[in-house]
Scaffold this motif. Structure first.
Motif, PDB file in Angstrom:
ATOM      1  N   CYS A  44      36.377  25.483  30.543  1.00 42.77           N
ATOM      2  CA  CYS A  44      36.778  25.374  29.562  1.00 42.77           C
ATOM      3  C   CYS A  44      37.997  26.513  28.605  1.00 42.77           C
ATOM      4  O   CYS A  44      38.744  26.414  27.246  1.00 42.77           O
ATOM      5  N   ALA A  45      38.243  27.551  29.668  1.00 47.01           N
ATOM      6  CA  ALA A  45      39.537  28.186  29.254  1.00 47.01           C
ATOM      7  C   ALA A  45      39.301  29.646  28.973  1.00 47.01           C
ATOM      8  O   ALA A  45      39.858  30.343  28.285  1.00 47.01           O
ATOM      9  N   ALA A  46      38.055  29.708  28.469  1.00 52.05           N
ATOM     10  CA  ALA A  46      36.756  31.302  28.286  1.00 52.05           C
ATOM     11  C   ALA A  46      38.067  32.470  29.303  1.00 52.05           C
ATOM     12  O   ALA A  46      37.549  31.686  30.283  1.00 52.05           O
ATOM     13  N   THR A  47      38.092  33.699  28.724  1.00 50.08           N
ATOM     14  CA  THR A  47      38.504  34.678  29.458  1.00 50.08           C
ATOM     15  C   THR A  47      36.891  35.622  29.210  1.00 50.08           C
ATOM     16  O   THR A  47      36.865  35.790  27.879  1.00 50.08           O
ATOM     17  N   VAL A  48      36.404  35.421  31.000  1.00 51.43           N
ATOM     18  CA  VAL A  48      35.516  36.529  30.629  1.00 51.43           C
ATOM     19  C   VAL A  48      35.676  37.669  31.801  1.00 51.43           C
ATOM     20  O   VAL A  48      36.542  37.731  32.502  1.00 51.43           O
ATOM     21  N   LEU A  49      35.223  39.001  31.106  1.00 55.76           N
ATOM     22  CA  LEU A  49      35.268  40.144  31.827  1.00 55.76           C
ATOM     23  C   LEU A  49      34.226  40.473  33.008  1.00 55.76           C
ATOM     24  O   LEU A  49      32.718  39.929  32.836  1.00 55.76           O
ATOM     25  N   VAL A  50      34.501  40.655  34.455  1.00 56.39           N
ATOM     26  CA  VAL A  50      33.545  39.919  35.316  1.00 56.39           C
ATOM     27  C   VAL A  50      33.430  41.286  36.695  1.00 56.39           C
ATOM     28  O   VAL A  50      34.880  42.194  36.119  1.00 56.39           O
ATOM     29  N   ARG A  51      32.858  41.825  36.867  1.00 54.74           N
ATOM     30  CA  ARG A  51      32.596  43.111  37.701  1.00 54.74           C
ATOM     31  C   ARG A  51      31.163  42.039  38.551  1.00 54.74           C
ATOM     32  O   ARG A  51      30.284  41.912  38.522  1.00 54.74           O
ATOM     33  N   LYS A  52      31.822  42.295  40.030  1.00 55.14           N
ATOM     34  CA  LYS A  52      30.907  41.886  40.871  1.00 55.14           C
ATOM     35  C   LYS A  52      30.682  43.252  41.449  1.00 55.14           C
ATOM     36  O   LYS A  52      30.599  44.104  42.561  1.00 55.14           O
ATOM     37  N   HIS A  53      29.097  43.497  41.285  1.00 56.07           N
ATOM     38  CA  HIS A  53      28.166  44.228  42.037  1.00 56.07           C
ATOM     39  C   HIS A  53      28.330  44.291  43.589  1.00 56.07           C
ATOM     40  O   HIS A  53      27.846  44.931  45.010  1.00 56.07           O
ATOM     41  N   SER A  54      27.476  43.178  43.961  1.00 60.59           N
ATOM     42  CA  SER A  54      26.970  42.498  45.572  1.00 60.59           C
ATOM     43  C   SER A  54      27.506  41.264  45.009  1.00 60.59           C
ATOM     44  O   SER A  54      27.835  41.008  44.215  1.00 60.59           O
ATOM     45  N   PRO A  55      27.316  41.006  46.366  1.00 61.62           N
ATOM     46  CA  PRO A  55      27.466  38.830  46.394  1.00 61.62           C
ATOM     47  C   PRO A  55      26.737  38.221  45.708  1.00 61.62           C
ATOM     48  O   PRO A  55      26.831  37.262  45.379  1.00 61.62           O
ATOM     49  N   GLN A  56      25.365  38.884  44.692  1.00 57.62           N
ATOM     50  CA  GLN A  56      24.392  38.402  44.573  1.00 57.62           C
ATOM     51  C   GLN A  56      24.569  39.234  42.770  1.00 57.62           C
ATOM     52  O   GLN A  56      23.897  38.578  42.289  1.00 57.62           O
ATOM     53  N   HIS A  57      25.147  39.754  42.305  1.00 61.59           N
ATOM     54  CA  HIS A  57      24.966  40.350  41.280  1.00 61.59           C
ATOM     55  C   HIS A  57      26.341  40.670  40.777  1.00 61.59           C
ATOM     56  O   HIS A  57      27.345  41.240  41.311  1.00 61.59           O
ATOM     57  N   THR A  58      26.226  39.781  39.708  1.00 58.61           N
ATOM     58  CA  THR A  58      27.689  39.503  38.688  1.00 58.61           C
ATOM     59  C   THR A  58      27.621  40.016  37.675  1.00 58.61           C
ATOM     60  O   THR A  58      25.868  39.731  36.694  1.00 58.61           O
ATOM     61  N   SER A  59      28.021  41.268  36.553  1.00 59.03           N
ATOM     62  CA  SER A  59      28.008  40.577  34.997  1.00 59.03           C
ATOM     63  C   SER A  59      29.183  40.347  34.818  1.00 59.03           C
ATOM     64  O   SER A  59      30.174  40.684  34.773  1.00 59.03           O
ATOM     65  N   ILE A  60      28.894  40.112  33.620  1.00 55.03           N
ATOM     66  CA  ILE A  60      30.177  39.613  32.641  1.00 55.03           C
ATOM     67  C   ILE A  60      29.715  39.191  31.087  1.00 55.03           C
ATOM     68  O   ILE A  60      28.460  39.633  30.989  1.00 55.03           O
ATOM     69  N   TRP A  62      31.833  38.716  27.320  1.00 55.04           N
ATOM     70  CA  TRP A  62      31.845  37.327  27.360  1.00 55.04           C
ATOM     71  C   TRP A  62      33.373  38.483  26.161  1.00 55.04           C
ATOM     72  O   TRP A  62      32.769  39.078  25.525  1.00 55.04           O
ATOM     73  N   THR A  63      34.297  37.430  26.256  1.00 52.22           N
ATOM     74  CA  THR A  63      35.543  38.105  24.902  1.00 52.22           C
ATOM     75  C   THR A  63      35.257  37.509  24.042  1.00 52.22           C
ATOM     76  O   THR A  63      35.972  37.786  22.972  1.00 52.22           O
ATOM     77  N   SER A  64      34.353  36.194  23.389  1.00 53.05           N
ATOM     78  CA  SER A  64      34.118  35.378  22.400  1.00 53.05           C
ATOM     79  C   SER A  64      32.685  35.164  22.515  1.00 53.05           C
ATOM     80  O   SER A  64      32.164  34.985  23.284  1.00 53.05           O
ATOM     81  N   ASP A  65      32.503  34.319  21.428  1.00 54.97           N
ATOM     82  CA  ASP A  65      31.456  33.880  21.601  1.00 54.97           C
ATOM     83  C   ASP A  65      30.969  32.470  22.592  1.00 54.97           C
ATOM     84  O   ASP A  65      32.217  31.668  21.967  1.00 54.97           O
ATOM     85  N   PRO A  66      30.151  32.584  23.281  1.00 52.33           N
ATOM     86  CA  PRO A  66      29.932  31.623  24.286  1.00 52.33           C
ATOM     87  C   PRO A  66      29.950  30.153  23.743  1.00 52.33           C
ATOM     88  O   PRO A  66      30.676  29.117  24.162  1.00 52.33           O
TER      89      PRO A  66
END
Length: 105
Positions: A44-60, A62-66
């Motif tokens: 959808c071309a939405a941009t989100v901010l992501v941090r990978k704490h581990s291969p299993q744990h992802t923080s996301i 959203w920079t806009s209303d999903p």
């Protein structure tokens, strides 16, 4: 009766109050902003901010209303907590594989 406060304000100690405010700002940056990498969804071309704490744990974040950006979120019933988008997940995995999104040790 004694008034109880979860976190005292230290109004009588302005130096300590300032130090607490500074540490709170540092903590807010560390836990909410540091290490966040923009990732664009291939669907959808939405941009989100992501941090990978581990291969299993992802923080996301959203920079806009999903629901306004992503058809999977817009079509899903109920609140957004716990929902995910397969195309976004694939975009994040691609960013990791391409070395654009680091995974913390």
């Amino acid at each position: 009766m004694t008034e109880w406060a979860k976190a005292p304000g230290f109004a009588a100690d302005p130096q300590r109050s300032a130090a607490i405010r500074a540490q709170t700002a540092t903590d807010r940056y560390t836990y909410l902003d540091a290490g966040m990498t923009p990732v664009r969804c291939a669907g959808c071309a939405a941009t989100v901010l992501v941090r990978k704490h581990s291969p299993q744990h992802t923080s996301i974040q959203w920079t806009s209303d999903p629901t306004g950006s992503c058809a999977e979120f817009a079509d899903a019933p109920g609140p957004g907590l716990g929902r995910s988008c397969g195309r976004l997940r694939a975009s994040i995995e691609h960013a990791v594989l391409e070395g654009m999104l680091p995974v913390a040790d």
